[in-house]
Motif scaffolding. Structure first.
Motif, PDB file in Angstrom:
ATOM      1  N   SER A   4       1.047  -1.424   0.032  1.00 38.82           N
ATOM      2  CA  SER A   4       0.334   0.318   0.028  1.00 38.82           C
ATOM      3  C   SER A   4       0.388   1.275   0.140  1.00 38.82           C
ATOM      4  CB  SER A   4      -0.872   0.070   1.295  1.00 38.82           C
ATOM      5  OG  SER A   4      -0.054  -0.397   2.214  1.00 38.82           O
ATOM      6  N   LYS A   5       2.397   1.176   0.577  1.00 38.70           N
ATOM      7  CA  LYS A   5       3.416   2.218   0.830  1.00 38.70           C
ATOM      8  C   LYS A   5       3.255   2.962  -0.571  1.00 38.70           C
ATOM      9  CE  LYS A   5       3.329   2.572   5.441  1.00 38.70           C
ATOM     10  NZ  LYS A   5       5.190   1.957   6.168  1.00 38.70           N
ATOM     11  N   LYS A   6       3.785   1.449  -1.526  1.00 36.77           N
ATOM     12  CA  LYS A   6       4.662   2.130  -3.303  1.00 36.77           C
ATOM     13  C   LYS A   6       3.772   3.055  -3.518  1.00 36.77           C
ATOM     14  CE  LYS A   6       6.237  -2.560  -4.026  1.00 36.77           C
ATOM     15  NZ  LYS A   6       6.217  -3.871  -4.747  1.00 36.77           N
ATOM     16  N   THR A   7       3.826   3.193  -4.919  1.00 38.94           N
ATOM     17  CA  THR A   7       3.400   4.589  -5.581  1.00 38.94           C
ATOM     18  C   THR A   7       3.930   4.006  -6.938  1.00 38.94           C
ATOM     19  OG1 THR A   7       5.336   6.224  -5.308  1.00 38.94           O
ATOM     20  CG2 THR A   7       3.588   6.532  -3.517  1.00 38.94           C
ATOM     21  N   ILE A   8       3.111   5.501  -7.646  1.00 36.45           N
ATOM     22  CA  ILE A   8       3.331   5.297  -8.640  1.00 36.45           C
ATOM     23  C   ILE A   8       2.808   6.412 -10.041  1.00 36.45           C
ATOM     24  CG2 ILE A   8       1.021   3.988 -10.098  1.00 36.45           C
ATOM     25  CD1 ILE A   8       2.844   2.581 -12.122  1.00 36.45           C
ATOM     26  N   ASP A   9       3.567   6.806 -11.067  1.00 36.51           N
ATOM     27  CA  ASP A   9       3.022   7.938 -12.125  1.00 36.51           C
ATOM     28  C   ASP A   9       1.571   8.290 -12.088  1.00 36.51           C
ATOM     29  OD1 ASP A   9       2.624   7.166 -14.981  1.00 36.51           O
ATOM     30  OD2 ASP A   9       4.333   6.246 -14.059  1.00 36.51           O
ATOM     31  N   PHE A  10       1.055   9.364 -11.539  1.00 40.37           N
ATOM     32  CA  PHE A  10      -0.753   9.419 -12.715  1.00 40.37           C
ATOM     33  C   PHE A  10      -0.343  10.710 -13.354  1.00 40.37           C
ATOM     34  CE2 PHE A  10      -4.171  11.348 -12.202  1.00 40.37           C
ATOM     35  CZ  PHE A  10      -5.386  10.713 -13.226  1.00 40.37           C
ATOM     36  N   PHE A  12       1.881  13.410 -14.108  1.00 39.26           N
ATOM     37  CA  PHE A  12       3.574  13.823 -13.341  1.00 39.26           C
ATOM     38  C   PHE A  12       3.668  13.758 -11.744  1.00 39.26           C
ATOM     39  CE2 PHE A  12       5.070  16.484 -16.560  1.00 39.26           C
ATOM     40  CZ  PHE A  12       5.143  15.792 -18.041  1.00 39.26           C
ATOM     41  N   SER A  13       2.435  13.541 -11.611  1.00 37.49           N
ATOM     42  CA  SER A  13       2.149  13.331  -9.942  1.00 37.49           C
ATOM     43  C   SER A  13       2.616  11.510  -9.690  1.00 37.49           C
ATOM     44  CB  SER A  13       0.605  13.396  -9.424  1.00 37.49           C
ATOM     45  OG  SER A  13      -0.476  14.541 -10.391  1.00 37.49           O
ATOM     46  N   GLU A  14       2.834  11.607  -8.349  1.00 40.92           N
ATOM     47  CA  GLU A  14       3.373  10.683  -7.980  1.00 40.92           C
ATOM     48  C   GLU A  14       1.656   9.887  -6.943  1.00 40.92           C
ATOM     49  OE1 GLU A  14       5.843   7.705  -7.459  1.00 40.92           O
ATOM     50  OE2 GLU A  14       6.484   8.788  -9.389  1.00 40.92           O
ATOM     51  N   VAL A  15       1.152   8.515  -7.250  1.00 37.09           N
ATOM     52  CA  VAL A  15      -0.234   8.448  -6.135  1.00 37.09           C
ATOM     53  C   VAL A  15       0.532   6.592  -5.664  1.00 37.09           C
ATOM     54  CG1 VAL A  15      -1.622   9.673  -7.284  1.00 37.09           C
ATOM     55  CG2 VAL A  15      -0.655   7.393  -8.562  1.00 37.09           C
ATOM     56  N   PRO A  16      -0.003   6.613  -4.702  1.00 33.51           N
ATOM     57  CA  PRO A  16      -0.139   4.912  -4.046  1.00 33.51           C
ATOM     58  C   PRO A  16      -1.108   3.808  -5.523  1.00 33.51           C
ATOM     59  CG  PRO A  16      -1.144   6.227  -2.805  1.00 33.51           C
ATOM     60  CD  PRO A  16      -1.128   6.853  -3.632  1.00 33.51           C
ATOM     61  N   LEU A  17       0.274   3.362  -4.903  1.00 37.53           N
ATOM     62  CA  LEU A  17      -0.505   1.890  -6.512  1.00 37.53           C
ATOM     63  C   LEU A  17      -1.742   1.737  -6.633  1.00 37.53           C
ATOM     64  CD1 LEU A  17       1.196   0.816  -8.029  1.00 37.53           C
ATOM     65  CD2 LEU A  17       1.260  -1.695  -6.778  1.00 37.53           C
ATOM     66  N   GLU A  18      -2.740   1.843  -5.461  1.00 40.42           N
ATOM     67  CA  GLU A  18      -4.426   0.850  -6.029  1.00 40.42           C
ATOM     68  C   GLU A  18      -4.943   2.530  -6.282  1.00 40.42           C
ATOM     69  OE1 GLU A  18      -3.746   1.844  -1.631  1.00 40.42           O
ATOM     70  OE2 GLU A  18      -2.027   1.052  -2.934  1.00 40.42           O
ATOM     71  N   GLU A  19      -4.542   3.695  -6.118  1.00 38.34           N
ATOM     72  CA  GLU A  19      -4.820   4.965  -6.789  1.00 38.34           C
ATOM     73  C   GLU A  19      -5.184   5.334  -7.943  1.00 38.34           C
ATOM     74  OE1 GLU A  19      -6.580   6.445  -4.280  1.00 38.34           O
ATOM     75  OE2 GLU A  19      -7.155   8.319  -5.867  1.00 38.34           O
ATOM     76  N   LYS A  20      -3.980   4.046  -8.821  1.00 39.79           N
ATOM     77  CA  LYS A  20      -3.968   4.758  -9.936  1.00 39.79           C
ATOM     78  C   LYS A  20      -4.646   4.007 -10.541  1.00 39.79           C
ATOM     79  CE  LYS A  20      -0.796   4.704 -13.899  1.00 39.79           C
ATOM     80  NZ  LYS A  20       0.153   4.724 -14.668  1.00 39.79           N
ATOM     81  N   VAL A  21      -6.001   3.270 -10.748  1.00 36.00           N
ATOM     82  CA  VAL A  21      -6.645   2.863 -10.925  1.00 36.00           C
ATOM     83  C   VAL A  21      -7.943   3.058 -11.201  1.00 36.00           C
ATOM     84  CG1 VAL A  21      -7.434   0.391 -11.406  1.00 36.00           C
ATOM     85  CG2 VAL A  21      -5.357  -0.187 -10.885  1.00 36.00           C
ATOM     86  N   LYS A  22      -8.168   3.227 -10.059  1.00 36.06           N
ATOM     87  CA  LYS A  22      -9.115   4.438  -9.578  1.00 36.06           C
ATOM     88  C   LYS A  22      -9.109   5.664 -10.430  1.00 36.06           C
ATOM     89  CE  LYS A  22      -9.804   3.023  -4.807  1.00 36.06           C
ATOM     90  NZ  LYS A  22      -9.966   3.665  -3.836  1.00 36.06           N
ATOM     91  N   ARG A  23      -7.868   6.490 -10.535  1.00 31.94           N
ATOM     92  CA  ARG A  23      -8.011   8.058 -11.165  1.00 31.94           C
ATOM     93  C   ARG A  23      -8.401   7.732 -12.974  1.00 31.94           C
ATOM     94  NH1 ARG A  23      -4.107  12.289  -9.181  1.00 31.94           N
ATOM     95  NH2 ARG A  23      -4.485  12.213  -6.201  1.00 31.94           N
ATOM     96  N   VAL A  24      -7.543   6.375 -13.147  1.00 34.83           N
ATOM     97  CA  VAL A  24      -7.359   6.874 -14.475  1.00 34.83           C
ATOM     98  C   VAL A  24      -8.535   6.456 -14.824  1.00 34.83           C
ATOM     99  CG1 VAL A  24      -6.986   4.817 -16.559  1.00 34.83           C
ATOM    100  CG2 VAL A  24      -5.092   5.929 -14.800  1.00 34.83           C
TER     101      VAL A  24
END
Lengths: 250, 205
Positions: A4-10, A12-24
């Protein structure tokens, strides 16, 4: 490290891994209704040429089974359905329900039915058996996938031996002068057009940012080889604005 | 399954394939017999090579209509080799004036018969591309001419080299040069050895 602490690009922003799916999902829920119009306006219609190029290069023939992953509003699915005919099958798969609905309604209205299936699926966990498809495509979708390596490995798994993956995606512009003009267009004009046409500046700002964060041509080619593909190559279109990567499973 | 055409289609061939696809589908829609002549071709694949353009288009028929593209996985069922003037004259002559058939020859003949039976004004459809066709042909001819020039230059160079080396014997061949170089190195080594010996003798005196 805790997942849950891993982040990934969204973008130019960095978001938590599981957050990217929701945002996309949020981005594409927002743009689904006007996605086709925006594509035409943004690319001055050139996206049709890029897709036509992809379809022609696929060498698809009647009777084959095709996966159109991140198929969205169904441009490629429509062309492939016409080509594989009634003896073949095309699966339009997308993680976003809104896009699949738009695509399904559009294709049915255009008389494309009987050899097309629609499914909502995550590219990182494809719900198909091994060795199912002769051809798999993912057009303008891979950059939105959270774990691209996993998605490529899944695409390799579901391809039949002899099958081909085609990844059509925005890439790194190879011509320096064009790169500058393209940057200006992407970050200054594109979001404004998004606001004007789809009343959604933020989503188109994300689209521009996500293109810059996507792996360049050689990196993606290596990722495909690392995912198991026995051979991979790529073809730049319009000086690398878009690149078509192809991978083969032998 | 390997592609029969691994090369990348250019804009010209993309455009041409789309035009041919449009022309065929439009003709089938307008056909009084509703394309009955083509009903036996469903799921069959054809390769049509225009020898003058060096271009192959792949045609196949599904229930949705005709599809035309620049590549095809695997082999086509039948191959037709012709040229553009023959296609343009198809409507008037009722046949392809220059044609070679391969693969399933009866199938290829049946396709040509079917194409002859429907009303397609190829000249009109392709007239939009006449400029491009000419440009393509000119480009193709230019590229061929440049390649021929390069080949001629290479050939002329080879001929001159052979004349100077073997006829007039005023130029050494590569192997002669190599032998000469080797001899120089051996001589140099021998001179160095003698120099060392002479120096050793002088040191003793």
């Amino acid at each position: 490290m805790n997942q849950s602490k891993k982040t990934i690009d969204f973008g130019f922003s960095e978001v938590p891994l599981e957050e990217k799916v929701k945002r996309v999902k949020g981005v594409f829920d927002s743009v689904a209704g006007k996605y086709d119009v925006m594509n035409d306006v943004m690319s001055l219609g050139i996206h049709r040429l890029w897709k036509r190029h992809t379809i022609e290069l696929s060498g698809v023939r009647p009777g084959q089974t095709v996966l159109d992953l991140a198929g969205g509003t169904g441009d490629l699915t429509k062309a492939f359905a016409k080509r594989v005919g009634k003896s073949g099958r095309v699966v339009l798969a997308d993680i976003n329900e809104s896009m699949v609905r738009v695509g399904r309604d559009r294709l049915i209205n255009e008389g494309i039915a009987g050899n097309v299936e629609y499914t909502i699926t995550n590219a990182e966990a494809l719900a198909f058996p091994d060795n199912t498809f002769d051809l798999a495509t993912i057009a303008f979708g891979l950059r939105n996938v959270t774990n691209k390596d996993k998605a490529l490995a899944e695409l390799y798994r579901v391809l039949k031996p002899g099958g081909q993956l085609m990844v059509l995606e925005f890439s790194k512009v190879t011509q320096p002068l064009l790169a500058k003009a393209y940057d200006f267009y992407s970050f200054n004009i594109l979001p404004k057009m998004g606001k004007l046409i789809a009343d959604d500046e933020a989503s188109y700002q994300y689209l521009a940012e996500s293109i810059r964060m996507h792996p360049d041509q050689d990196t993606l080619k290596q990722m495909m080889l690392d995912a198991g593909f026995d051979k991979a190559d790529y073809l730049n279109m319009n000086e690398g604005i878009v690149a078509l990567h192809r991978g083969w499973k032998y | 399954m390997p592609h029969t055409t691994p090369q990348t289609p250019g804009l010209f061939s993309l455009s041409l394939s789309k035009t041919v696809e449009f022309a065929l589908n439009q003709a089938l829609r307008l056909d009084e017999a509703q394309g009955a002549a083509f009903k036996d071709f469903e799921d069959k694949t054809f390769a049509v090579t225009f020898t003058d353009l060096g271009l192959t288009l792949y045609l196949f028929f599904t229930s949705y209509g005709v599809n035309v593209q620049n590549a095809l996985q695997g082999e086509a069922d039948a191959r037709i080799e012709t040229d553009l003037p023959s296609l343009l004259g198809l409507r008037e002559t009722g046949r392809l004036s220059r044609v070679t058939l391969h693969g399933d020859v009866p199938l290829a003949e049946a396709l040509i018969d079917a194409l002859t039976s429907i009303e397609i004004d190829w000249e009109e459809h392709l007239s939009h591309y006449t400029g491009d066709l000419i440009a393509f042909k000119v480009g193709h001819a230019t590229r061929s001419a440049m390649a021929a020039t390069q080949a001629a230059k290479r050939q002329a160079g080879e001929t001159l080299k052979e004349y100077l080396q073997f006829e007039l014997e005023v130029l050494p061949t590569a192997s002669q040069l190599q032998r000469f170089g080797d001899s120089v190195q051996r001589t140099q080594a021998a001179v160095d050895a003698i120099e060392t010996r002479v120096q050793a003798l002088l040191d003793r005196l």
